[in-house]
Design a protein around this motif. Structure first.
Motif, short mmCIF file in Angstrom:
data_model
loop_
_atom_site.label_atom_id
_atom_site.label_comp_id
_atom_site.label_asym_id
_atom_site.label_seq_id
_atom_site.Cartn_x
_atom_site.Cartn_y
_atom_site.Cartn_z
N ALA A 257 0.75 -1.03 0.03
CA ALA A 257 -0.06 0.13 0.06
C ALA A 257 0.82 1.21 -0.22
O ALA A 257 1.05 1.93 1.03
N THR A 275 -4.17 1.96 -2.83
CA THR A 275 -5.42 1.24 -2.51
C THR A 275 -6.66 2.18 -2.71
O THR A 275 -7.91 1.52 -2.75
N GLU A 277 -7.46 3.96 0.01
CA GLU A 277 -7.54 4.43 1.21
C GLU A 277 -6.75 5.94 1.67
O GLU A 277 -5.79 6.18 0.94
#
Length: 483
Positions: A257, A275, A277
């Protein structure tokens, strides 16, 4: 008390060290802190890679670290890994340089490639009689300009002449950085040389005097194993440090990530991951390579300075043999290969002689190095051709014609940062601009102030220390504001 959030970008030795000390010290100070480590790869450790195979211990990244740099030993002590420290074998103290088709032992008394004992230096076949006389002129030459940075190569050639530079010092010192001595900054790589010239005028005399000095105070607290060796490793491999850091770190670790963007919103940073996020951070520590960080920051001026720090690709090839297949007495740690020899390999470590715990009885382990600034032709070779070149160089340097038991090729693209003349000033300006425009963002890692594991650990510690001071100040301001 409000819980603050810290995000560490990069799960190599620098980032994990920063996260470890953030957690340790924040608890000691009673500072509630939630820590998240973000790593783009699917594993932690960065260039630290240990593999166990058929009774062998293979280090595919760094294989050791300098014993006398306190930050690394303090980390090992904090991780309770002191019992795993391993010193180099006494058999591995000698080393060689390949010159004109022959392995020459390095003259006794060399310190960082600088001769400090006249007798052994005058007997070596690495330097001609004229080259030895030129090196001796260092004892008479005046000081250079003490206020300016210069290239490591220019400095050594000015003090010791071209033969000592290219046949002894360059393969040893530039090999640490996979660089070209005439491009590497003296102040960023070996500032002690300039200090010796400042203090003693002569580099050789300064090295001689330095050897006579009593051990520095920090030596007194070192483990006994560290006092009798230049390099240290761990019995289960350097990956033990990474594994223990991951075990000790109670904060969240996100693998696979990487960060795609960093935004500053009022007093917080927002880190958008690949990702999708988004993480909020009151404190942000970047242990990313400088060019990657440059792509994440919207500030063009800071980004351009970060992009000035470029990297060189390197590789290593590990070969294992039966001991009875080696027609050469492995009475040292290995050999270095100057650029002038025109070989693909830049060095060869006799790993099992230097570190006996890395190979079973009756077996031998070698590690061959490839790549340096200006010599990256190997990047266009596939593994088969690269292995063929390695075996050819080993045959022509050591006479080894046997088929290895196995091999491991590790390519490390864009892994060795280059420190050009003026590097320290560039890093100073980067840090000043970040402090002014991005308060609460701290940088650390091999891009900036040292490439070895101890230097990366030191920078991780320093970033954690600076970051906690910033958070404590922030807490104080918030408390006063709430009151």
């Amino acid at each position: 008390m409000i819980r603050k959030k810290a995000v560490v970008l990069g799960g190599g030795i620098t980032g994990l060290t920063a996260a470890f000390y953030l957690e340790k010290w924040s608890k000691e100070k009673g500072l509630p802190l939630e820590i998240t480590v973000v790593e783009r790869d699917d594993r932690l450790g960065g260039k630290v890679m240990t593999k166990r195979r058929d009774g062998f211990l293979l280090e595919r990244g760094p294989d050791s670290f300098l014993a006398r740099k306190p930050a690394m030993l303090q980390l090992i002590k904090d991780l309770k890994l002191e019992g795993e420290l391993v010193a180099t074998s006494p058999k591995g103290k000698k080393s060689y340089i390949f010159h004109k088709g022959k392995l020459h032992p390095m003259p006794q008394g060399l310190t960082l490639g600088i001769p400090t004992e006249i007798g052994p230096f005058m007997k070596t076949g690495l330097v001609s009689p004229l080259g030895k006389l030129r090196a001796a002129l260092d004892l008479l030459l005046p000081r250079g300009n003490m206020d300016q940075d210069e290239s490591l190569g220019d400095f050594l050639e000015r003090r010791l002449g071209s033969e000592v530079l290219y046949q002894i010092a360059e393969p040893l010192l530039a090999g640490i950085y996979a660089g070209d001595t005439h491009s590497l900054s003296l102040q960023a790589t070996f500032p002690q040389f300039q200090e010796m010239e400042r203090k003693h005028r002569s580099l050789i005399f300064g090295m001689m005097m330095n050897k006579r000095n009593p051990p520095p105070k920090e030596m007194e607290g070192l483990p006994e194993v560290a006092k009798r060796t230049v390099f240290l490793s761990l019995s289960r491999g350097l990956i033990s440090i990474i594994e223990k850091l991951a075990d000790e770190l109670k904060g969240k670790i996100l693998l696979g990530a990487g960060a795609n963007r960093i935004e500053k919103r009022e007093n917080q940073y927002w880190v958008t991951l690949g990702t999708g996020e988004t993480l909020a951070a009151d404190l942000l520590i970047s242990a990313l390579p400088a060019p990657i960080l440059a792509l994440l920051l919207p500030d063009v001026a800071v980004g351009e300075r970060l992009k000035r720090i470029h990297f060189v690709s390197v590789a290593n090839v590990i070969l294992a043999y039966e001991a009875n297949q080696i027609p050469f007495d492995l009475d040292g740690s290995g050999f270095l290969v100057p650029r002038t020899e025109g070989r693909t390999i830049t060095a060869c470590t006799w790993t099992s002689s230097k570190w006996p715990h890395t190979a079973p009885p009756g077996k031998v382990l070698f590690r061959l190095y490839v790549g340096r600034s200006g010599q990256e032709e190997w990047l266009h070779m596939d593994d088969e051709e690269l292995l063929h070149r390695m075996k050819k160089d080993l045959r022509e340097t050591m006479g080894i014609a046997a088929t290895p038991l196995f091999h491991e090729i590790t390519r490390l693209p864009q892994s060795m940062p280059q420190y050009p003349v003026g590097h320290l000033q560039n890093v100073k300006v980067i840090r000043e601009e970040l402090a002014a425009r991005y308060p609460g963002l701290y940088i650390a890692g091999s891009s900036f102030n040292g490439v070895g594991m101890p230097d990366c650990v030191r920078q991780g510690r320093e970033a954690a220390e600076e970051g906690l001071r910033y958070l404590q100040s922030s807490f104080h301001i918030n408390k006063e504001g709430n009151e």
